[in-house]
Design a protein around this motif. Sequence first.
Motif, PDB file in Angstrom:
ATOM      1  N   LEU A  77      10.970   1.972  12.299  1.00 24.57           N
ATOM      2  CA  LEU A  77      10.800   0.564  11.984  1.00 24.57           C
ATOM      3  C   LEU A  77       9.461   0.459  11.268  1.00 24.57           C
ATOM      4  N   VAL A  78       9.424  -0.225  10.134  1.00 27.99           N
ATOM      5  CA  VAL A  78       8.230  -0.283   9.295  1.00 27.99           C
ATOM      6  C   VAL A  78       7.865  -1.739   9.034  1.00 27.99           C
ATOM      7  N   THR A  79       6.560  -2.047   9.145  1.00 29.75           N
ATOM      8  CA  THR A  79       6.084  -3.371   8.767  1.00 29.75           C
ATOM      9  C   THR A  79       5.185  -3.247   7.542  1.00 29.75           C
ATOM     10  N   THR A  80       5.105  -4.328   6.780  1.00 33.90           N
ATOM     11  CA  THR A  80       4.279  -4.345   5.579  1.00 33.90           C
ATOM     12  C   THR A  80       3.283  -5.493   5.624  1.00 33.90           C
ATOM     13  N   ARG A  81       2.291  -5.395   4.769  1.00 34.12           N
ATOM     14  CA  ARG A  81       1.260  -6.432   4.657  1.00 34.12           C
ATOM     15  C   ARG A  81       1.879  -7.769   4.253  1.00 34.12           C
ATOM     16  N   HIS A  82       3.035  -7.742   3.655  1.00 37.14           N
ATOM     17  CA  HIS A  82       3.695  -8.958   3.171  1.00 37.14           C
ATOM     18  C   HIS A  82       4.669  -9.513   4.208  1.00 37.14           C
ATOM     19  N   ARG A  83       4.503  -9.080   5.450  1.00 37.52           N
ATOM     20  CA  ARG A  83       5.294  -9.524   6.603  1.00 37.52           C
ATOM     21  C   ARG A  83       6.732  -9.029   6.574  1.00 37.52           C
ATOM     22  N   GLY A  84       6.995  -7.996   5.792  1.00 39.96           N
ATOM     23  CA  GLY A  84       8.320  -7.391   5.773  1.00 39.96           C
ATOM     24  C   GLY A  84       8.519  -6.507   6.995  1.00 39.96           C
ATOM     25  N   VAL A  85       9.724  -6.505   7.521  1.00 45.39           N
ATOM     26  CA  VAL A  85      10.098  -5.650   8.654  1.00 45.39           C
ATOM     27  C   VAL A  85      11.386  -4.933   8.267  1.00 45.39           C
ATOM     28  N   PHE A  86      11.324  -3.603   8.249  1.00 47.62           N
ATOM     29  CA  PHE A  86      12.446  -2.789   7.793  1.00 47.62           C
ATOM     30  C   PHE A  86      12.758  -1.694   8.801  1.00 47.62           C
ATOM     31  N   ALA A  87      14.037  -1.381   8.953  1.00 46.86           N
ATOM     32  CA  ALA A  87      14.446  -0.178   9.677  1.00 46.86           C
ATOM     33  C   ALA A  87      15.039   0.751   8.632  1.00 46.86           C
ATOM     34  N   GLY A  88      14.714   2.033   8.721  1.00 43.84           N
ATOM     35  CA  GLY A  88      15.241   2.978   7.753  1.00 43.84           C
ATOM     36  C   GLY A  88      14.870   4.397   8.125  1.00 43.84           C
ATOM     37  N   GLU A  89      15.111   5.300   7.192  1.00 41.83           N
ATOM     38  CA  GLU A  89      14.854   6.719   7.422  1.00 41.83           C
ATOM     39  C   GLU A  89      13.790   7.220   6.453  1.00 41.83           C
ATOM     40  N   ILE A  90      12.846   8.009   7.000  1.00 39.37           N
ATOM     41  CA  ILE A  90      11.850   8.688   6.186  1.00 39.37           C
ATOM     42  C   ILE A  90      11.994  10.179   6.449  1.00 39.37           C
ATOM     43  N   ASP A  91      11.426  10.993   5.557  1.00 40.18           N
ATOM     44  CA  ASP A  91      11.475  12.445   5.739  1.00 40.18           C
ATOM     45  C   ASP A  91      10.742  12.839   7.016  1.00 40.18           C
ATOM     46  N   ASP A  92      11.262  13.830   7.719  1.00 37.68           N
ATOM     47  CA  ASP A  92      10.632  14.296   8.959  1.00 37.68           C
ATOM     48  C   ASP A  92       9.184  14.715   8.749  1.00 37.68           C
ATOM     49  N   GLY A  93       8.855  15.281   7.608  1.00 39.53           N
ATOM     50  CA  GLY A  93       7.501  15.743   7.357  1.00 39.53           C
ATOM     51  C   GLY A  93       6.615  14.730   6.650  1.00 39.53           C
ATOM     52  N   ALA A  94       7.053  13.471   6.560  1.00 40.02           N
ATOM     53  CA  ALA A  94       6.283  12.459   5.837  1.00 40.02           C
ATOM     54  C   ALA A  94       4.914  12.245   6.479  1.00 40.02           C
ATOM     55  N   ASP A  95       3.918  12.011   5.645  1.00 43.64           N
ATOM     56  CA  ASP A  95       2.561  11.717   6.120  1.00 43.64           C
ATOM     57  C   ASP A  95       2.525  10.248   6.547  1.00 43.64           C
ATOM     58  N   LEU A  96       2.481  10.004   7.834  1.00 41.13           N
ATOM     59  CA  LEU A  96       2.549   8.644   8.364  1.00 41.13           C
ATOM     60  C   LEU A  96       1.265   7.850   8.128  1.00 41.13           C
ATOM     61  N   ARG A  97       0.257   8.470   7.559  1.00 38.42           N
ATOM     62  CA  ARG A  97      -0.977   7.761   7.220  1.00 38.42           C
ATOM     63  C   ARG A  97      -0.872   7.085   5.858  1.00 38.42           C
ATOM     64  N   GLU A  98       0.155   7.407   5.089  1.00 42.90           N
ATOM     65  CA  GLU A  98       0.340   6.820   3.759  1.00 42.90           C
ATOM     66  C   GLU A  98       0.666   5.331   3.889  1.00 42.90           C
ATOM     67  N   THR A  99       0.283   4.557   2.877  1.00 43.48           N
ATOM     68  CA  THR A  99       0.609   3.130   2.877  1.00 43.48           C
ATOM     69  C   THR A  99       1.800   2.812   1.990  1.00 43.48           C
ATOM     70  N   SER A 100       2.363   3.832   1.350  1.00 39.46           N
ATOM     71  CA  SER A 100       3.574   3.688   0.549  1.00 39.46           C
ATOM     72  C   SER A 100       4.457   4.900   0.801  1.00 39.46           C
ATOM     73  N   LEU A 101       5.715   4.645   1.124  1.00 38.28           N
ATOM     74  CA  LEU A 101       6.681   5.722   1.391  1.00 38.28           C
ATOM     75  C   LEU A 101       8.067   5.292   0.930  1.00 38.28           C
ATOM     76  N   PRO A 102       8.931   6.254   0.584  1.00 39.73           N
ATOM     77  CA  PRO A 102      10.325   5.905   0.336  1.00 39.73           C
ATOM     78  C   PRO A 102      11.028   5.652   1.674  1.00 39.73           C
ATOM     79  N   LEU A 103      12.002   4.754   1.667  1.00 42.85           N
ATOM     80  CA  LEU A 103      12.767   4.421   2.866  1.00 42.85           C
ATOM     81  C   LEU A 103      14.243   4.434   2.503  1.00 42.85           C
ATOM     82  N   ARG A 104      14.987   5.313   3.151  1.00 42.73           N
ATOM     83  CA  ARG A 104      16.424   5.439   2.887  1.00 42.73           C
ATOM     84  C   ARG A 104      17.230   4.641   3.914  1.00 42.73           C
ATOM     85  N   ASN A 105      18.422   4.214   3.501  1.00 43.30           N
ATOM     86  CA  ASN A 105      19.330   3.476   4.398  1.00 43.30           C
ATOM     87  C   ASN A 105      18.606   2.319   5.072  1.00 43.30           C
TER      88      ASN A 105
END
Length: 88
Positions: A4-32
Amino acid sequence: MKVLVTTRHRGVFAGEIDDGADLRETSLPLRNARMAIRFGTTRGLMQLAETGPTDSSKISAPADIPVLHDITAIFAITDAAWAKWQAA
């Protein structure tokens, strides 16, 4: 990894990220991904990660997001919650 991902623009999304993704990043791709248009929860945002959307939630259609910008938080999502997100 299902999240589950939240954004500065008050967006709330559920989706999939790569297992090895750097969770410190402020931008990531989100699948499904699906967006919570209305939470419909009684225990706040993190209820969406624990038990998923409720009958009162309003959830968007699915889409891949090549780059989700301005991420503020990434929460682990349970398998039960993910199943409800997919059925919403």
